[in-house]
Scaffold this active site. Sequence first.
Site, PDB file in Angstrom:
ATOM      1  N   TYR A 294       0.850  -1.204   0.000  1.00 31.51           N
ATOM      2  CA  TYR A 294       0.000   0.000   0.000  1.00 31.51           C
ATOM      3  C   TYR A 294       0.877   1.242   0.000  1.00 31.51           C
ATOM      4  O   TYR A 294       1.751   1.412   0.857  1.00 31.51           O
ATOM      5  CB  TYR A 294      -0.902  -0.021   1.234  1.00 31.51           C
ATOM      6  CG  TYR A 294      -2.120   0.859   1.125  1.00 31.51           C
ATOM      7  CD1 TYR A 294      -3.331   0.342   0.644  1.00 31.51           C
ATOM      8  CD2 TYR A 294      -2.092   2.190   1.525  1.00 31.51           C
ATOM      9  CE1 TYR A 294      -4.463   1.138   0.566  1.00 31.51           C
ATOM     10  CE2 TYR A 294      -3.226   2.987   1.445  1.00 31.51           C
ATOM     11  CZ  TYR A 294      -4.412   2.458   0.965  1.00 31.51           C
ATOM     12  OH  TYR A 294      -5.536   3.235   0.886  1.00 31.51           O
ATOM     13  N   TYR A 344      -5.686   5.703  -7.141  1.00 31.05           N
ATOM     14  CA  TYR A 344      -5.995   5.525  -5.730  1.00 31.05           C
ATOM     15  C   TYR A 344      -7.398   4.941  -5.615  1.00 31.05           C
ATOM     16  O   TYR A 344      -8.386   5.673  -5.598  1.00 31.05           O
ATOM     17  CB  TYR A 344      -5.900   6.873  -5.015  1.00 31.05           C
ATOM     18  CG  TYR A 344      -6.287   6.833  -3.549  1.00 31.05           C
ATOM     19  CD1 TYR A 344      -5.515   6.129  -2.620  1.00 31.05           C
ATOM     20  CD2 TYR A 344      -7.414   7.510  -3.083  1.00 31.05           C
ATOM     21  CE1 TYR A 344      -5.866   6.099  -1.283  1.00 31.05           C
ATOM     22  CE2 TYR A 344      -7.768   7.481  -1.748  1.00 31.05           C
ATOM     23  CZ  TYR A 344      -6.991   6.780  -0.847  1.00 31.05           C
ATOM     24  OH  TYR A 344      -7.336   6.757   0.477  1.00 31.05           O
TER      25      TYR A 344
END
Lengths: 390, 314
Positions: A294, A344
């Site tokens: 991430y 995102y």
Amino acid sequence: MSGTLSGKAAIVGIGATEFSKNSGRSELRLAVEAITTALEDAGIDREEVDGLSTFTMDNNPEIEVFRNIGGKSLKFFSRVHYGGGAACAPIMQAAMAVATGVAEVVVCYRAMNERSQYRFGSGYTPPPVPNAESAHYGYYVPFGLLSPASWVAMAAQRYMYESGATSEDFGRVSVACRRHAANNPNAWFYEQPITLEEHQQSRWIVEPLHLLDCCQESDGAQAIVVTSAERAKKLRQPPAIIRAAAQGAADDQQMMTSYYREDITRLSEMDLVAEQLYAQAGVKAADIRTATLYDHFTPYVLTQLEAFGFAPKGQAKEFVREGNLEIGGRLPVNTNGGQLGEAYIHGMNGIAEGVRQVRGTSVNQVPGDGPVLVTAGTGVPTSGLILGPA
Amino acid sequence: MTDDSLLAQAREWVGRAANQPATARDPVNVPMIRRWCEAMGETNAIYFDESAAQAAGHPGIVAPPAMLEVWTMAPYRPGGRTAEEGMAVLNLFDEAGYTGVVATNTRQEYDRYLVPGDVITSTPIVDDVSDEKRTALGIGHFVTLRYEFTDASDERVGRMTFRVLKFKPNLAQPKAEATEEGGENKFPHPRPAITHDNAFYWEGLSNRKLLFQSTDGRLRHPPGPMDPVSGSLEFDVVESSGRGTIHSFVVMHQPRLPGFEYPLPVVLVELEEGVRLVANVLDADPKEVEIGRKVEVDFVEVEPGYILPAFRLS
């Protein structure tokens, strides 16, 4: 210990919308588009879906999604808290539901007009009625510390101080992700790699973070279809077996501001996830072929490398400097471009890339058939997956 | 103090005088009666006309019975009651955080008409303290007071029960100050959310004190309802020395809020007591802000009545 969840379920379908800065349509529509694509990818009828799972900050109610896709009987639905930190948790929920026979086909989704409608980077707005969550923000927002970048930067500064990592080391994460995105036609930054110099020259958002240490803000949706490993054998795609799935919160956990634990340079919650994932899957760091780590902000990619044992504590900088994150390196990360390069989508797109690496269909395919690691948001209660071929 | 011990202490007052007896400053008199009747819209002539009173069978003018309490009321003072006029039983609740008070109901009984010249004395007796009640105003206890009214020869002339609710006010959330033009401030300084768990912290700041929870000598911040080690729901509050060391910091460039100066340093300070706190830095060049620098707390009134901690480089 081999956990009973390991190997019971598989990801059999992935589907996404385009990734943009303004989708021009509703989030619900993005959700159903991505879900439809994912079900077609799996070769499963919409009517067969009997479970849905997502995470908070997604605004699409399960029943609205279900009505729109023509669902008949919804037997399992869950929504996991903490936004991107939960990214892998719906897959864990789905695997548990499938493994226990609660549901047969669970679709995990995340659909949001994050760029055109919300912009998390613009600051925190409290809800009208005070509660424990809004009280939490009261210790930061009145001092102007009000964005995810700022909350991460506080830990990053201390990490630099203790480990000797530099802004350039953070930049190397961004450069690797953008290099991978440059090969990915679905990435927002397709054919737009950056240099370390460009990273260093990009404007400050919150020192020590430059603009290019921060992920994009995006509109878009990603859906993931989970069913039993047994059924997966008969479906259209090579299954990505869920060899391990875990969540973690630990060590005086706070939402983005775990500033009160003794060592603020470690991600204790990710340490907990790593320990569980390795135990469940029966693998170790050396076995991992590639990872989607991430990457909302670059510093925590270094911390994750340490949490998962790819580098000793405080030494991820050497691992990064050696070029190990790039194709051809020891651990190519975020081969879709990550959230810095692709989009995102709160980590859900990273799971899809993990599936493509198992299938052998990534635009930046890493050779071999070893297990693939996927992690969720950092600095928050988090989650992770290890995927592998059947 | 726990709620149980508060209730036990308050109930020790039941049956006892809540305060010293109060004797009227003036005897019952016609001018006061006339004013009261005018104010109340009372038109019955027996209260101000001698012959009407006699015609009704009274020896002369009588006072309206409902004025019973008027004669012994404490003087009006702009600053509120004096300590002597306060009641210890109610003070117990104030000290325990039940700072709100509202009169809920009253009932009077009359033994005889009062007549001009009567000098009245009232004695308040604590009649009852209720269990905890959850009301729309907040959590609290009803305290019932029974007033005995006597004349100069100590004969009872009337009684009154008077019930008040002492409550913990529902937490008022701080509101942004209006602008000088009178409109609402378009860009108020961000406000904290105040809950039962952290109200002491923000109250402390409004008094320019940096307060932390402490249980068995363990300090913690941010505040929470339970000590994670002992499981205790009780805690002490200790004042910080305000001295500490910068543990980490950032310099904000984006996003920019109105009312802040950028670049804006924000520090995470480890205080001498071992707890950490996020705040801004006063009068410092951002270049001087470094990990390991000693700092001391100060307080900044960012808007009238809204005080935040801030640190100065030592």
